[in-house]
Design a protein around this motif. Sequence first.
Motif, PDB file in Angstrom:
ATOM      1  N   HIS A   3       0.829  -1.202   0.000  1.00 13.28           N
ATOM      2  CA  HIS A   3       0.000   0.000   0.000  1.00 13.28           C
ATOM      3  C   HIS A   3       0.872   1.265   0.000  1.00 13.28           C
ATOM      4  O   HIS A   3       0.558   2.257  -0.670  1.00 13.28           O
ATOM      5  CB  HIS A   3      -0.931   0.010   1.210  1.00 13.28           C
ATOM      6  CG  HIS A   3      -1.950  -1.084   1.196  1.00 13.28           C
ATOM      7  ND1 HIS A   3      -2.854  -1.231   0.157  1.00 13.28           N
ATOM      8  CD2 HIS A   3      -2.216  -2.090   2.078  1.00 13.28           C
ATOM      9  CE1 HIS A   3      -3.628  -2.273   0.397  1.00 13.28           C
ATOM     10  NE2 HIS A   3      -3.260  -2.811   1.562  1.00 13.28           N
ATOM     11  N   ASN A   6       2.404   1.800  -3.470  1.00 18.57           N
ATOM     12  CA  ASN A   6       1.416   2.378  -4.386  1.00 18.57           C
ATOM     13  C   ASN A   6       1.219   3.868  -4.102  1.00 18.57           C
ATOM     14  O   ASN A   6       1.098   4.681  -5.028  1.00 18.57           O
ATOM     15  CB  ASN A   6       0.083   1.638  -4.256  1.00 18.57           C
ATOM     16  CG  ASN A   6       0.153   0.228  -4.802  1.00 18.57           C
ATOM     17  OD1 ASN A   6       1.005  -0.097  -5.626  1.00 18.57           O
ATOM     18  ND2 ASN A   6      -0.745  -0.637  -4.330  1.00 18.57           N
ATOM     19  N   LEU A   7       1.188   4.231  -2.809  1.00 14.58           N
ATOM     20  CA  LEU A   7       1.029   5.632  -2.438  1.00 14.58           C
ATOM     21  C   LEU A   7       2.194   6.471  -2.979  1.00 14.58           C
ATOM     22  O   LEU A   7       1.986   7.557  -3.543  1.00 14.58           O
ATOM     23  CB  LEU A   7       0.955   5.760  -0.917  1.00 14.58           C
ATOM     24  CG  LEU A   7       1.028   7.193  -0.355  1.00 14.58           C
ATOM     25  CD1 LEU A   7      -0.223   7.976  -0.727  1.00 14.58           C
ATOM     26  CD2 LEU A   7       1.225   7.170   1.162  1.00 14.58           C
ATOM     27  N   LEU A   9       4.247   5.883  -5.496  1.00  9.87           N
ATOM     28  CA  LEU A   9       4.233   5.991  -6.955  1.00  9.87           C
ATOM     29  C   LEU A   9       3.098   6.882  -7.443  1.00  9.87           C
ATOM     30  O   LEU A   9       3.289   7.721  -8.339  1.00  9.87           O
ATOM     31  CB  LEU A   9       4.125   4.598  -7.576  1.00  9.87           C
ATOM     32  CG  LEU A   9       5.343   3.680  -7.374  1.00  9.87           C
ATOM     33  CD1 LEU A   9       5.043   2.278  -7.886  1.00  9.87           C
ATOM     34  CD2 LEU A   9       6.575   4.250  -8.066  1.00  9.87           C
ATOM     35  N   GLU A  10       1.924   6.713  -6.851  1.00 13.98           N
ATOM     36  CA  GLU A  10       0.775   7.519  -7.277  1.00 13.98           C
ATOM     37  C   GLU A  10       0.971   9.003  -6.956  1.00 13.98           C
ATOM     38  O   GLU A  10       0.508   9.883  -7.703  1.00 13.98           O
ATOM     39  CB  GLU A  10      -0.497   7.004  -6.601  1.00 13.98           C
ATOM     40  CG  GLU A  10      -0.928   5.624  -7.092  1.00 13.98           C
ATOM     41  CD  GLU A  10      -2.036   5.033  -6.234  1.00 13.98           C
ATOM     42  OE1 GLU A  10      -2.465   5.727  -5.271  1.00 13.98           O
ATOM     43  OE2 GLU A  10      -2.455   3.892  -6.504  1.00 13.98           O
ATOM     44  N   THR A  11       1.663   9.289  -5.864  1.00 13.35           N
ATOM     45  CA  THR A  11       1.885  10.676  -5.465  1.00 13.35           C
ATOM     46  C   THR A  11       2.975  11.332  -6.305  1.00 13.35           C
ATOM     47  O   THR A  11       3.080  12.559  -6.349  1.00 13.35           O
ATOM     48  CB  THR A  11       2.258  10.737  -3.968  1.00 13.35           C
ATOM     49  OG1 THR A  11       1.243  10.064  -3.213  1.00 13.35           O
ATOM     50  CG2 THR A  11       2.360  12.166  -3.479  1.00 13.35           C
ATOM     51  N   GLY A  12       3.793  10.519  -6.952  1.00 12.43           N
ATOM     52  CA  GLY A  12       4.898  11.063  -7.745  1.00 12.43           C
ATOM     53  C   GLY A  12       6.175  11.238  -6.966  1.00 12.43           C
ATOM     54  O   GLY A  12       7.061  12.001  -7.372  1.00 12.43           O
ATOM     55  N   ASP A  90      11.746   3.184 -10.137  1.00 15.71           N
ATOM     56  CA  ASP A  90      10.645   2.957  -9.193  1.00 15.71           C
ATOM     57  C   ASP A  90      11.110   2.231  -7.936  1.00 15.71           C
ATOM     58  O   ASP A  90      10.355   1.489  -7.328  1.00 15.71           O
ATOM     59  CB  ASP A  90       9.519   2.162  -9.871  1.00 15.71           C
ATOM     60  CG  ASP A  90       9.978   0.805 -10.370  1.00 15.71           C
ATOM     61  OD1 ASP A  90      11.184   0.499 -10.254  1.00 15.71           O
ATOM     62  OD2 ASP A  90       9.144   0.038 -10.874  1.00 15.71           O
TER      63      ASP A  90
END
Length: 454
Positions: A3, A6-7, A9-12, A90
């Motif tokens: 989780h 994912n946070l 990566l999604e936040t940049g 990443d």
Amino acid sequence: MKHLRNLLLETGYTVDGVRERLGDVAATALAREELVPALRATRELDPLAVLIRLFWLGVPVEGPIPAPLVETGLVADGRARYHLQPWGEDGYLVSDRKVRPGDPALRPDHVVGAGGASANLAQLVTRRPVERALDLGTGCGVQVLELGDRAAQVVATDLNPRAIELARMSWELSGISGVDARVGSMFEPVQDELFDLVVANPPFVLSPGKRFTYRESGGDGFCRELVRQAPDHLNPGGQAHFLANWLHIEGEDWQERVGNWITCDGWVVERDVQDPAEYVELWLKDAAEQGTPAYTQRYDEWLGWFEEQKVEGIGFGWITLRRSDSIDPVVRVERLTQQVELPVGGYVDEILDAIGLAHRLTELDQARLRTAEGLLDERIGLPGAEDPSRIVLRQTRGLRRSTDVGTVEAALAGVCDGQLALGPLLNVIAELVGGDRVDADRLRPLIAEGYFRL
């Protein structure tokens, strides 16, 4: 951890995302340990700004903190407990927080994040795929991230149990599984085991004490023993890549001294050398000890330790080994301070091949050599002079070496295309330039340095 990944990566919160958000001015200021421009760039406190402030700048954040950061224990009471660093495309590295002037002293088992040395080693390591790889002294686990896509099995070791603990978090956050992590010193955790590749960014800092596990091991004897033991843990044809410091001692040839560490095929490159005072200042600053009450005393003790050993300088560079099982190993020790093409690992196998070829090739007259790609012939002389006063062969690729040569070598560089044997070519050149035929063995240094290839 999934989780949280994912946070992030999604936040940049990636290398590119942080760089874009901060901008050049703030990034450059951070290199000088100045936070104000970066704080201004993140004052809106959007999700990316929160992550940058917590983990990149190491400052507390007021307001709601994303749940995954608290659940994983990375943040408590609005403050990051660890440094969380994006790496590569990443990947993520978990380490102890960066130390800055005014911070409390480092704990002895401090786990440092990835920096210039980590990137330096990653650029050096061969890119060829391997079956088994060993990351000796893994620290926060950075080299494992680099090896993940080209090693079927990775073993990682460290003397510091905390390093293994944080490295596991790094690998999990980076989506890497299956790493065999072990605690122990040097090659003790992998006794009697063989690898195709060994990498190490060891505690190479040369100091009178061993205050910090992550960087200090006393004198350069630690690096010497690491290099001497490594061939016993390599499969035939296997390679080892290390960073190291070595002492320049009054009355001793540093190249001979370090060359004597190596018992198999090897290549040693000194990239920089510092005087003792410059070296001490660098590492006291690294531990944020400038301005502390103990600074002057530690500075003085360190210099005194160097004086006792008659140290004139401290070299920093690369050591690469390859197990050839030859009864006549070849070792090349040199200083290269120019910028080189990166990554060196993309062509390090060719460098080792060239060094071995120049030493072992018999009947050189029969060899069909070719001029290296991108080689330039530069001629320097007075205006109007019939002949140049100096001829330089300069590489535009790879290590970008340059060397002064004579007319014969320059002429050879212009005609070597792998079609004709070296002997006949030298005969023709001798007739054209009107001199004696050059002995082919005179070309071995140019072969070793990559000007001519087989």
